[in-house]
Structure formats: C-alpha cells, structure tokens
Design a protein around this motif. Structure first.
Motif, PDB file in Angstrom:
ATOM      1  N   HIS A 202       0.841  -1.200   0.000  1.00 40.36           N
ATOM      2  CA  HIS A 202       0.000   0.000   0.000  1.00 40.36           C
ATOM      3  C   HIS A 202       0.880   1.256   0.000  1.00 40.36           C
ATOM      4  N   TYR A 203       0.819   2.017  -1.101  1.00 37.79           N
ATOM      5  CA  TYR A 203       1.713   3.159  -1.301  1.00 37.79           C
ATOM      6  C   TYR A 203       0.977   4.502  -1.179  1.00 37.79           C
ATOM      7  N   CYS A 204       1.696   5.466  -0.603  1.00 38.26           N
ATOM      8  CA  CYS A 204       1.180   6.840  -0.520  1.00 38.26           C
ATOM      9  C   CYS A 204       1.522   7.564  -1.809  1.00 38.26           C
ATOM     10  N   GLU A 205       0.527   8.102  -2.484  1.00 41.90           N
ATOM     11  CA  GLU A 205       0.738   8.790  -3.755  1.00 41.90           C
ATOM     12  C   GLU A 205       1.367  10.168  -3.567  1.00 41.90           C
ATOM     13  N   VAL A 206       1.388  10.651  -2.314  1.00 43.15           N
ATOM     14  CA  VAL A 206       1.955  11.978  -2.047  1.00 43.15           C
ATOM     15  C   VAL A 206       3.470  11.900  -1.848  1.00 43.15           C
ATOM     16  N   CYS A 207       3.912  10.996  -0.960  1.00 39.76           N
ATOM     17  CA  CYS A 207       5.340  10.955  -0.618  1.00 39.76           C
ATOM     18  C   CYS A 207       6.020   9.639  -0.947  1.00 39.76           C
ATOM     19  N   GLY A 208       5.250   8.627  -1.375  1.00 41.00           N
ATOM     20  CA  GLY A 208       5.850   7.356  -1.766  1.00 41.00           C
ATOM     21  C   GLY A 208       6.056   6.359  -0.651  1.00 41.00           C
ATOM     22  N   SER A 210       5.413   3.399   1.904  1.00 42.61           N
ATOM     23  CA  SER A 210       4.648   2.169   1.703  1.00 42.61           C
ATOM     24  C   SER A 210       4.326   1.527   3.045  1.00 42.61           C
ATOM     25  N   PHE A 211       3.214   0.771   3.073  1.00 40.25           N
ATOM     26  CA  PHE A 211       2.705   0.219   4.324  1.00 40.25           C
ATOM     27  C   PHE A 211       2.211  -1.201   4.130  1.00 40.25           C
ATOM     28  N   ILE A 212       2.268  -1.965   5.213  1.00 39.57           N
ATOM     29  CA  ILE A 212       1.799  -3.348   5.182  1.00 39.57           C
ATOM     30  C   ILE A 212       0.286  -3.389   5.059  1.00 39.57           C
ATOM     31  N   GLN A 213      -0.394  -2.536   5.813  1.00 36.50           N
ATOM     32  CA  GLN A 213      -1.856  -2.556   5.845  1.00 36.50           C
ATOM     33  C   GLN A 213      -2.426  -1.293   5.201  1.00 36.50           C
ATOM     34  N   LYS A 214      -3.578  -1.451   4.557  1.00 37.09           N
ATOM     35  CA  LYS A 214      -4.249  -0.301   3.953  1.00 37.09           C
ATOM     36  C   LYS A 214      -4.665   0.702   5.024  1.00 37.09           C
ATOM     37  N   SER A 215      -5.065   0.182   6.207  1.00 35.16           N
ATOM     38  CA  SER A 215      -5.482   1.066   7.297  1.00 35.16           C
ATOM     39  C   SER A 215      -4.329   1.971   7.736  1.00 35.16           C
ATOM     40  N   ASN A 216      -3.094   1.431   7.720  1.00 41.97           N
ATOM     41  CA  ASN A 216      -1.926   2.246   8.080  1.00 41.97           C
ATOM     42  C   ASN A 216      -1.692   3.343   7.045  1.00 41.97           C
ATOM     43  N   LEU A 218      -4.066   4.748   5.224  1.00 37.84           N
ATOM     44  CA  LEU A 218      -5.118   5.751   5.436  1.00 37.84           C
ATOM     45  C   LEU A 218      -4.790   6.645   6.628  1.00 37.84           C
ATOM     46  N   ASP A 219      -4.241   6.045   7.689  1.00 37.11           N
ATOM     47  CA  ASP A 219      -3.815   6.845   8.839  1.00 37.11           C
ATOM     48  C   ASP A 219      -2.685   7.785   8.439  1.00 37.11           C
ATOM     49  N   HIS A 220      -1.741   7.274   7.660  1.00 40.31           N
ATOM     50  CA  HIS A 220      -0.609   8.089   7.209  1.00 40.31           C
ATOM     51  C   HIS A 220      -1.070   9.278   6.375  1.00 40.31           C
ATOM     52  N   MET A 221      -2.067   9.071   5.533  1.00 40.27           N
ATOM     53  CA  MET A 221      -2.551  10.146   4.658  1.00 40.27           C
ATOM     54  C   MET A 221      -3.001  11.363   5.456  1.00 40.27           C
ATOM     55  N   LYS A 222      -3.430  11.122   6.692  1.00 39.62           N
ATOM     56  CA  LYS A 222      -3.882  12.232   7.547  1.00 39.62           C
ATOM     57  C   LYS A 222      -2.737  13.166   7.903  1.00 39.62           C
ATOM     58  N   THR A 223      -1.482  12.659   7.826  1.00 41.03           N
ATOM     59  CA  THR A 223      -0.337  13.534   8.096  1.00 41.03           C
ATOM     60  C   THR A 223      -0.177  14.558   6.975  1.00 41.03           C
ATOM     61  N   HIS A 224      -0.697  14.233   5.790  1.00 42.92           N
ATOM     62  CA  HIS A 224      -0.656  15.178   4.669  1.00 42.92           C
ATOM     63  C   HIS A 224      -1.856  16.121   4.694  1.00 42.92           C
ATOM     64  N   THR A 225      -3.002  15.606   5.081  1.00 38.58           N
ATOM     65  CA  THR A 225      -4.232  16.424   5.067  1.00 38.58           C
ATOM     66  C   THR A 225      -4.421  17.211   6.358  1.00 38.58           C
ATOM     67  N   GLY A 226      -3.723  16.771   7.434  1.00 33.41           N
ATOM     68  CA  GLY A 226      -3.903  17.442   8.729  1.00 33.41           C
ATOM     69  C   GLY A 226      -5.161  17.017   9.450  1.00 33.41           C
ATOM     70  N   ASP A 227      -5.833  16.016   8.940  1.00 31.76           N
ATOM     71  CA  ASP A 227      -7.080  15.537   9.541  1.00 31.76           C
ATOM     72  C   ASP A 227      -6.789  14.844  10.867  1.00 31.76           C
ATOM     73  N   LYS A 228      -7.474  15.267  11.934  1.00 25.10           N
ATOM     74  CA  LYS A 228      -7.327  14.665  13.275  1.00 25.10           C
ATOM     75  C   LYS A 228      -8.719  14.398  13.852  1.00 25.10           C
ATOM     76  N   PRO A 229      -9.341  13.297  13.427  1.00 24.62           N
ATOM     77  CA  PRO A 229     -10.750  13.051  13.796  1.00 24.62           C
ATOM     78  C   PRO A 229     -10.957  12.467  15.189  1.00 24.62           C
ATOM     79  N   TYR A 230      -9.875  12.033  15.860  1.00 26.88           N
ATOM     80  CA  TYR A 230     -10.030  11.378  17.167  1.00 26.88           C
ATOM     81  C   TYR A 230      -9.691  12.353  18.293  1.00 26.88           C
ATOM     82  N   SER A 231     -10.715  12.708  19.081  1.00 30.56           N
ATOM     83  CA  SER A 231     -10.553  13.726  20.125  1.00 30.56           C
ATOM     84  C   SER A 231     -10.641  13.129  21.526  1.00 30.56           C
ATOM     85  N   CYS A 232      -9.829  13.692  22.438  1.00 31.37           N
ATOM     86  CA  CYS A 232      -9.841  13.276  23.834  1.00 31.37           C
ATOM     87  C   CYS A 232     -10.973  13.984  24.566  1.00 31.37           C
TER      88      CYS A 232
END
Length: 310
Positions: A202-208, A210-216, A218-232
């Motif tokens: 599973h490869y990131c099209e932004v920075c290249g 790669s990850f073992i799991q698709k979920s990882n 998707l989590d990584h992509m949030k570092t590019h978008t700045g999305d932080k949906p999980y709140s304390c």
C-alpha cells in the motif's frame, strides 16, 4: 422390468414411483404451485414450502446429536453433520480446495472465473456469493444482530462476533509458522506474516511511503491532510490515529502498562519503553549525516540537526 419405470419425457430422468415423477415434472416446466401465505415465496414441491414456513415460525425440529444445534430443515442438519465428521466431498478442479456443500464449491469457483452476479441495489457493488451480498447489505442498514453476551458489543457478522469473543477468552488459535506468534484472528496472522516477507503493497501517492496494511496508509494520509478526527474527551486534544488517542488517554489515567525488565521503570506507551531500553543497551541508531554523531532517539537527532542549520 426396470426398478425405475416412470420416466420424464423432457429430460429422460427415471423414477421408481409415479408421484416422484410428477413432483420432478415441475422442475422441467418451471412450475412452482406451492405458495407461502406469509411472504409470497413459491416452491416446486409442497415439502419445500413446509420447510420454508419454519423460517417464519422459528421451528427447528431437527437436532444434532453431537452438539445440540437445531435446524428447520433436515437437509440443513445433514450438511451440519459434515462439520463434525470433517467430510468435504466437493472439490474444486482448479485449486483442489474441498467443501462440505456443493453450493459452496460452486460459489468458490467464481473466485477463479471472476464472476460476480449478485449486485447491491444501493451502491452497485457486486459479489460472487449471495451470502456476501447479504452481509454487505447490513453495512447500509446498520444492522448488527449478533451480540456479545459478555460486554454487549454487537456485530453485523457472526464470524466477527466469534473473533471478538476471543478478546475475552484470550484464545489465539492462529499461529505464525516463522516466529511462533499467535493471534485471535486469521486476518491478523495474515497481516503479521507480511512483517516477515517485508511486503508493503500500500503506497502513498503523495510521498511514496509504503505500508503493510491499507489502514496504516489511510492513517498516514492524515499527516498530509492534517485531519485529526479522534478527540480526547478529557482535554480536547485531537489525533490523526485512534491508537494515538488511546495512548494519550493513558496519560490522564496514570496507566503505565509497559515496564522495563532491567530497571523496572514503567511507561504509558510501548514506544517510550523502547526508547528507554536504549539507555541500558547503549544503542544509538540515529546518525547525523553532517558530522557523524549518533543518538539513541530520533527526536534528539532532529534537535541536533538545528545546530548545523545556523
């Protein structure tokens, strides 16, 4: 004289009794004269209708003498019995996989042909098996009929419930042949196996990256978008990953489940423990490309790099 004197003029099948021939004839004509007054389903034979009606009444008169499971239809019981005997008489001619039921084998064959005749009327997704389509439909309805009697969690699929129950029992029946690690779910084992093969499909099209799991990924992509949906709920801090939130919550609870075997120090996060262990081992894997200095922690290296930037 033949043991089966009654023959179908349409397909040539022969039967011992005329009544059986008459029942069979409806399969040649497509006639389904027996109707369910509850839902309107129609059947070739009256016996099939009577079996079907039990799905409305909930009646399950056919019981397994081995485990006590009960079924509405005798044919279901007979199929179930094969799960105890291990009998799988229906084999795939392509890959050799064997199945208890012929219908399961026919469904399996579609994985080789790519045929997906069962489509979702809501989103258009198509599936090889009717059962897979029915499970998929629950994602639209939100239906979760399978409940955990221990904690009350509900699931769309019975298989998910059974996997969940292992989190309570600690049962881990799926073992890695390489390192011996065991897991509660087969899917977790399959993901783990990639850590041995090094496969990261599973490869990131932004920075290249790669990850073992698709979920990882998707989590990584949030570092590019700045999305932080999980709140304390305690302090309002937000995180890109659920795992980060769960680790953060421990800072409020004072929970430190990760202990150092050398000195006994405990930490909220496993990553903190791993960094701490390096103070005992002297390991410094992070090196400066400018001056060659090495550091135990990446954060220390990053701080050091600023000394070269002026």
């Amino acid at each position: 004289m033949s043991d089966k004197p009654h023959s179908s003029e349409v397909c040539g099948s022969s039967f011992a009794h005329k009544s059986t021939l008459l029942s069979h004839m409806t399969t040649d004509t497509g006639e389904k004269p027996h109707f369910c007054e509850v839902c309107g389903s129609s059947f070739v034979q009256k016996s099939h209708l009577l079996d079907h009606i039990k799905t409305h009444t909930g009646e399950k008169p056919h019981c397994c003498e081995v485990c006590g499971s009960s079924f509405a239809q005798k044919s279901q019981l007979l199929r179930h019995m094969k799960t105890h005997t291990g009998e799988k008489p229906h084999s795939c001619e392509v890959c050799g996989s064997s199945f208890v039921q012929k219908s399961s084998m026919l469904d399996h064959m579609k994985t080789h042909t790519g045929e997906k005749p069962h489509s979702c009327d809501i989103c258009g997704s198509s599936f090889a098996r009717t059962s897979t389509l029915l499970r998929h439909l629950k994602t639209h309805t939100g239906q979760k009929p399978h409940f955990c009697e221990i904690c009350g969690s509900s699931f769309a699929r019975k298989s998910n419930l059974l996997s969940h129950i292992r989190t309570h029992t600690g049962d881990k029946p799926h073992s890695c042949d390489v390192c011996g690690s065991s897991f509660a779910q087969k899917s977790t084992l399959l993901r783990h196996m990639k850590t041995h093969t090094g496969e990261k499909p599973h490869y990131c099209e932004v920075c290249g990256s790669s990850f073992i799991q698709k979920s990882n990924l998707l989590d990584h992509m949030k570092t590019h978008t700045g999305d932080k949906p999980y709140s304390c709920e305690v302090c309002g801090s937000s995180f890109a990953r659920k795992s980060q939130l769960l680790s953060h919550v421990k800072t409020h609870m004072g929970e430190k489940p990760h202990s150092c075997e050398v000195c006994g120090s405990s930490f909220a996060w496993k990553s903190q423990l791993l960094c701490h262990v390096k103070t005992h081992s002297g390991e410094k894997p992070h090196s400066c490309e400018v001056c060659g200095s090495s550091f135990a922690w990446k954060s220390t290296l990053l701080s050091h790099m600023t000394t070269h930037m002026g």
